[in-house]
Design a protein around this motif. Structure first.
Motif, PDB file in Angstrom:
ATOM      1  N   GLU A  62       0.823  -1.224   0.000  1.00  0.00           N
ATOM      2  CA  GLU A  62       0.000   0.000   0.000  1.00  0.00           C
ATOM      3  C   GLU A  62       0.843   1.253   0.000  1.00  0.00           C
ATOM      4  OE1 GLU A  62      -2.596   0.065   3.318  1.00  0.00           O
ATOM      5  OE2 GLU A  62      -3.613  -1.781   2.737  1.00  0.00           O
ATOM      6  N   THR A  63       1.547   1.536  -1.047  1.00  0.00           N
ATOM      7  CA  THR A  63       2.327   2.776  -1.052  1.00  0.00           C
ATOM      8  C   THR A  63       1.400   3.942  -1.371  1.00  0.00           C
ATOM      9  OG1 THR A  63       2.873   2.227  -3.312  1.00  0.00           O
ATOM     10  CG2 THR A  63       4.575   1.835  -1.653  1.00  0.00           C
ATOM     11  N   ILE A  64       1.687   5.109  -0.764  1.00  0.00           N
ATOM     12  CA  ILE A  64       0.879   6.301  -1.009  1.00  0.00           C
ATOM     13  C   ILE A  64       1.675   7.239  -1.909  1.00  0.00           C
ATOM     14  CG2 ILE A  64      -0.111   8.355   0.060  1.00  0.00           C
ATOM     15  CD1 ILE A  64      -0.478   6.583   2.586  1.00  0.00           C
ATOM     16  N   ASP A  65       1.027   7.696  -2.974  1.00  0.00           N
ATOM     17  CA  ASP A  65       1.705   8.617  -3.879  1.00  0.00           C
ATOM     18  C   ASP A  65       1.463  10.051  -3.403  1.00  0.00           C
ATOM     19  OD1 ASP A  65       2.722  10.150  -5.833  1.00  0.00           O
ATOM     20  OD2 ASP A  65       1.668   9.174  -7.499  1.00  0.00           O
ATOM     21  N   VAL A  66       2.463  10.590  -2.698  1.00  0.00           N
ATOM     22  CA  VAL A  66       2.266  11.929  -2.124  1.00  0.00           C
ATOM     23  C   VAL A  66       2.300  13.022  -3.182  1.00  0.00           C
ATOM     24  CG1 VAL A  66       3.127  11.354   0.162  1.00  0.00           C
ATOM     25  CG2 VAL A  66       4.719  12.126  -1.608  1.00  0.00           C
ATOM     26  N   THR A  67       2.600  12.678  -4.409  1.00  0.00           N
ATOM     27  CA  THR A  67       2.635  13.713  -5.444  1.00  0.00           C
ATOM     28  C   THR A  67       1.283  13.890  -6.133  1.00  0.00           C
ATOM     29  OG1 THR A  67       3.274  12.189  -7.191  1.00  0.00           O
ATOM     30  CG2 THR A  67       5.061  13.182  -5.923  1.00  0.00           C
ATOM     31  N   LEU A  68       0.299  12.997  -5.791  1.00  0.00           N
ATOM     32  CA  LEU A  68      -1.030  13.158  -6.396  1.00  0.00           C
ATOM     33  C   LEU A  68      -1.653  14.464  -5.931  1.00  0.00           C
ATOM     34  CD1 LEU A  68      -2.637   9.618  -5.995  1.00  0.00           C
ATOM     35  CD2 LEU A  68      -2.071  10.778  -8.136  1.00  0.00           C
ATOM     36  N   PRO A  69      -2.409  15.174  -6.795  1.00  0.00           N
ATOM     37  CA  PRO A  69      -3.049  16.416  -6.349  1.00  0.00           C
ATOM     38  C   PRO A  69      -4.106  16.148  -5.281  1.00  0.00           C
ATOM     39  CG  PRO A  69      -3.781  15.815  -8.558  1.00  0.00           C
ATOM     40  CD  PRO A  69      -2.697  14.843  -8.190  1.00  0.00           C
ATOM     41  N   GLY A  70      -4.214  17.027  -4.288  1.00  0.00           N
ATOM     42  CA  GLY A  70      -5.199  16.857  -3.232  1.00  0.00           C
ATOM     43  C   GLY A  70      -6.566  17.328  -3.681  1.00  0.00           C
ATOM     44  N   THR A  71      -7.587  17.145  -2.800  1.00  0.00           N
ATOM     45  CA  THR A  71      -8.914  17.661  -3.113  1.00  0.00           C
ATOM     46  C   THR A  71      -8.933  19.136  -2.749  1.00  0.00           C
ATOM     47  OG1 THR A  71      -9.617  15.575  -2.191  1.00  0.00           O
ATOM     48  CG2 THR A  71     -11.356  17.123  -2.831  1.00  0.00           C
ATOM     49  N   PRO A  72      -9.231  20.011  -3.690  1.00  0.00           N
ATOM     50  CA  PRO A  72      -9.175  21.437  -3.361  1.00  0.00           C
ATOM     51  C   PRO A  72     -10.243  21.831  -2.337  1.00  0.00           C
ATOM     52  CG  PRO A  72     -10.022  21.102  -5.584  1.00  0.00           C
ATOM     53  CD  PRO A  72      -9.663  19.759  -5.061  1.00  0.00           C
ATOM     54  N   VAL A  73      -9.873  22.699  -1.400  1.00  0.00           N
ATOM     55  CA  VAL A  73     -10.814  23.199  -0.404  1.00  0.00           C
ATOM     56  C   VAL A  73     -11.310  24.552  -0.896  1.00  0.00           C
ATOM     57  CG1 VAL A  73     -11.090  23.932   1.989  1.00  0.00           C
ATOM     58  CG2 VAL A  73      -9.516  22.075   1.427  1.00  0.00           C
ATOM     59  N   LYS A  74     -12.631  24.716  -0.985  1.00  0.00           N
ATOM     60  CA  LYS A  74     -13.156  25.984  -1.487  1.00  0.00           C
ATOM     61  C   LYS A  74     -13.296  26.968  -0.331  1.00  0.00           C
ATOM     62  CE  LYS A  74     -15.471  24.689  -5.688  1.00  0.00           C
ATOM     63  NZ  LYS A  74     -16.567  23.854  -6.110  1.00  0.00           N
ATOM     64  N   LEU A  75     -12.543  28.048  -0.397  1.00  0.00           N
ATOM     65  CA  LEU A  75     -12.591  29.051   0.664  1.00  0.00           C
ATOM     66  C   LEU A  75     -13.549  30.168   0.284  1.00  0.00           C
ATOM     67  CD1 LEU A  75      -9.003  29.717   1.991  1.00  0.00           C
ATOM     68  CD2 LEU A  75     -10.878  28.513   3.085  1.00  0.00           C
ATOM     69  N   GLY A  76     -14.337  30.611   1.215  1.00  0.00           N
ATOM     70  CA  GLY A  76     -15.197  31.766   0.973  1.00  0.00           C
ATOM     71  C   GLY A  76     -14.410  33.040   1.190  1.00  0.00           C
ATOM     72  N   SER A  77     -15.084  34.164   1.116  1.00  0.00           N
ATOM     73  CA  SER A  77     -14.406  35.427   1.390  1.00  0.00           C
ATOM     74  C   SER A  77     -15.361  36.310   2.178  1.00  0.00           C
ATOM     75  CB  SER A  77     -14.021  36.105   0.076  1.00  0.00           C
ATOM     76  OG  SER A  77     -15.143  36.176  -0.777  1.00  0.00           O
ATOM     77  N   ILE A  78     -14.814  37.296   2.851  1.00  0.00           N
ATOM     78  CA  ILE A  78     -15.656  38.187   3.644  1.00  0.00           C
ATOM     79  C   ILE A  78     -16.309  39.205   2.702  1.00  0.00           C
ATOM     80  CG2 ILE A  78     -15.684  39.845   5.548  1.00  0.00           C
ATOM     81  CD1 ILE A  78     -13.386  38.356   6.763  1.00  0.00           C
ATOM     82  N   HIS A  79     -17.598  39.412   2.874  1.00  0.00           N
ATOM     83  CA  HIS A  79     -18.329  40.350   2.016  1.00  0.00           C
ATOM     84  C   HIS A  79     -17.749  41.759   2.175  1.00  0.00           C
ATOM     85  CE1 HIS A  79     -21.636  42.689   0.364  1.00  0.00           C
ATOM     86  NE2 HIS A  79     -22.031  41.572  -0.231  1.00  0.00           N
ATOM     87  N   PRO A  80     -17.585  42.484   1.068  1.00  0.00           N
ATOM     88  CA  PRO A  80     -16.954  43.810   1.162  1.00  0.00           C
ATOM     89  C   PRO A  80     -17.639  44.748   2.160  1.00  0.00           C
ATOM     90  CG  PRO A  80     -17.969  43.457  -1.004  1.00  0.00           C
ATOM     91  CD  PRO A  80     -17.887  42.130  -0.333  1.00  0.00           C
ATOM     92  N   LEU A  81     -18.966  44.647   2.275  1.00  0.00           N
ATOM     93  CA  LEU A  81     -19.641  45.524   3.256  1.00  0.00           C
ATOM     94  C   LEU A  81     -19.229  45.146   4.680  1.00  0.00           C
ATOM     95  CD1 LEU A  81     -23.242  45.782   1.761  1.00  0.00           C
ATOM     96  CD2 LEU A  81     -21.368  47.440   1.609  1.00  0.00           C
ATOM     97  N   ASN A  82     -19.094  43.838   4.911  1.00  0.00           N
ATOM     98  CA  ASN A  82     -18.639  43.421   6.239  1.00  0.00           C
ATOM     99  C   ASN A  82     -17.181  43.799   6.480  1.00  0.00           C
ATOM    100  OD1 ASN A  82     -21.028  42.375   7.224  1.00  0.00           O
ATOM    101  ND2 ASN A  82     -20.686  40.386   6.257  1.00  0.00           N
TER     102      ASN A  82
END
Ligand code: PHE
Length: 333
Positions: A91-111
Motif C-alpha cells: 500500500e504505497t501512497i503517492d504523495v505527489t497526487l493532487p489533493g482535493t481542493p478546499v473551497k474558501l469563501g471570502s468576507i463580504h466587502p460591506l462586512n
C-alpha cells in the motif's frame, strides 16, 4: 508425571515453532494451555501423587505454562510484524497526487468595511450597540424630533408595517434606545452598524436596503471640534493619511447644527459619505438627559458609499447580487 509434562512441553514447543499462521497459533494455545487443554488435563491427575510431590509438579507445570506463553507471544509478534511489512510494501501512497481542493469563501466587502470601522472606533473607546430593524415610529422618528406631519419625514420614504411600526429608515433609532438604556448616565460612546430601508427605486447609486454605521457620543462638554477630530481620524484610517475632508452645513431634525461630510476622491471629486451634527437638545431631553448639563454629537456613515470609494465599485447593486466573480475579488483582504 514429570515425563508426561516435559514431553508435552517439547511437543508443544515444536508445534509452535512450526505454526504457519496466527490462526494456527491460536488453536495451539487453546489445545495446550486452554481450560480444557492438555496441560490442564495432565495436572488433573495430581490428586494421585504423594503430597510432597504435588508442589514440585505444580511448580514445574507453571514454568512450562510460562515458557509456552512466551514462545506463543514471540511467534505472534513475528507474524504481526510480517503482516505489517507486507501491508507497507503493497500500500504505497503517492504523495505527489493532487489533493482535493478546499473551497474558501471570502468576507463580504460591506462586512470588511464594517469590521474596519469597528476597529477604528473601538480604538477610540467606542462600544458596539444594536437595535431592531423593525422599529417603532416612536424610536425612528418621534423621539428624534420628527413628529408626525413634520416635512422632514419626506427625506426618508419609509416602509410602514402598521401605522406605528416600520422598517427603520436609519440607524439613528439606536441613538434613543441607547440613551434610554443608559438612564441618564455618561459617558455614552457607541457605534451601531446595521441595515436600513427606504422606499427608493433601485439603480446604480440607490438601494431600498442599505447599510449604515451610527455613532453617538454624549458627555459633559462634548463639542463640535471633538466631532471634527473623530471624523478626521476615521477618514485617515479608512482612506489613508492626507485624505481631504470637508463639512457642509446641512439639516437633520435630530442634530443642531447639522453637517454633511464629504471626502475628496482623486477621480470623482468631493463625495458625501456621512451625515452628522451636535445632538439636538430636544432629543437629549426626551431621552432623559438634561441638555443644560450634557451635550453630544452623532453621525451616520453610509457603508456602501465607503465601500464603493475604497474598492472602486461603480454600481451599488454589486453588493447584493452575490455574483461570485465580484465577491471573490475580496478574498485576500
Ligand atoms: N440618520 C441620518 C441619515 O440617515 C444620518 C445622521 C445620523 C445625521 C446622525 C446626523 C446624525 O441620513
Amino acid at each position: 508425571m514429570r515425563e508426561r509434562l516435559t514431553s508435552l512441553q517439547d511437543e508443544a514447543a515444536i508445534a509452535i515453532a512450526n505454526a504457519e499462521s496466527l490462526d494456527a497459533l491460536r488453536e495451539l494455545k487453546v489445545k495446550y494451555l486452554g481450560k480444557k487443554g492438555e496441560l490442564t488435563s495432565v495436572l488433573r491427575g495430581m490428586g494421585s501423587l504423594p503430597p510432597e510431590e504435588r508442589p514440585v509438579i505444580g511448580g514445574l507445570a507453571n514454568e512450562i505454562r510460562a515458557q509456552l506463553d512466551l514462545l506463543i507471544a514471540e511467534k505472534e509478534s513475528a507474524f504481526e510484524e510480517a503482516a505489517l511489512n507486507e501491508q507497507l510494501a503493497t500500500e504505497t501512497i503517492d504523495v505527489t497526487l493532487p489533493g482535493t481542493p478546499v473551497k474558501l469563501g471570502s468576507i463580504h466587502p460591506l462586512n470588511l468595511v464594517i469590521e474596519q470601522l469597528e476597529d477604528v472606533f473601538i480604538g477610540m473607546g467606542f462600544e458596539i450597540a444594536e437595535g431592531p430593524e423593525v422599529e417603532t415610529d416612536q424610536y425612528n422618528f418621534e423621539a428624534l424630533n420628527l413628529p408626525k406631519e413634520h416635512p422632514a419625514r419626506d427625506m426618508q420614504d419609509s416602509f410602514y408595517i402598521t401605522p406605528e411600526t416600520l422598517l427603520r429608515t436609519h440607524t439613528s433609532s439606536v441613538q434613543v434606545r441607547t440613551l434610554e438604556k443608559k438612564e441618564g448616565h455618561v459617558p455614552v460612546r457607541i457605534i451601531c452598524p446595521g441595515k436600513v430601508y427606504r422606499r427608493d427605486d433601485d439603480d446604480a447609486t440607490h438601494s431600498h436596503q442599505f447599510t449604515q454605521v451610527e455613532g453617538l457620543v454624549v458627555d459633559r462638554g462634548v463639542s463640535m471640534s471633538e466631532l471634527n477630530g473623530v471624523l478626521l481620524a476615521l477618514i485617515e484610517k479608512m482612506f489613508g493619511e492626507g485624505t481631504e475632508m470637508r463639512l457642509r452645513p446641512s439639516y437633520f431634525p435630530f442634530t443642531e447644527p447639522s453637517v454633511e461630510v464629504d471626502i475628496y476622491h482623486p477621480e470623482k471629486g468631493w463625495v458625501e459619505i456621512l451625515g452628522a451634527g451636535m445632538v439636538h437638545p430636544r432629543v437629549l431631553e426626551k431621552a432623559g438627559y438634561n441638555p443644560e448639563r450634557y451635550s453630544g454629537f452623532a453621525f451616520g456613515i453610509g457603508v456602501e458609499r465607503i465601500a464603493m470609494l475604497k474598492y472602486d465599485v461603480d454600481d451599488i447593486r454589486h453588493f447584493y447580487n452575490n455574483d461570485l466573480r465580484f465577491l471573490r475579488q475580496f478574498r485576500s483582504e
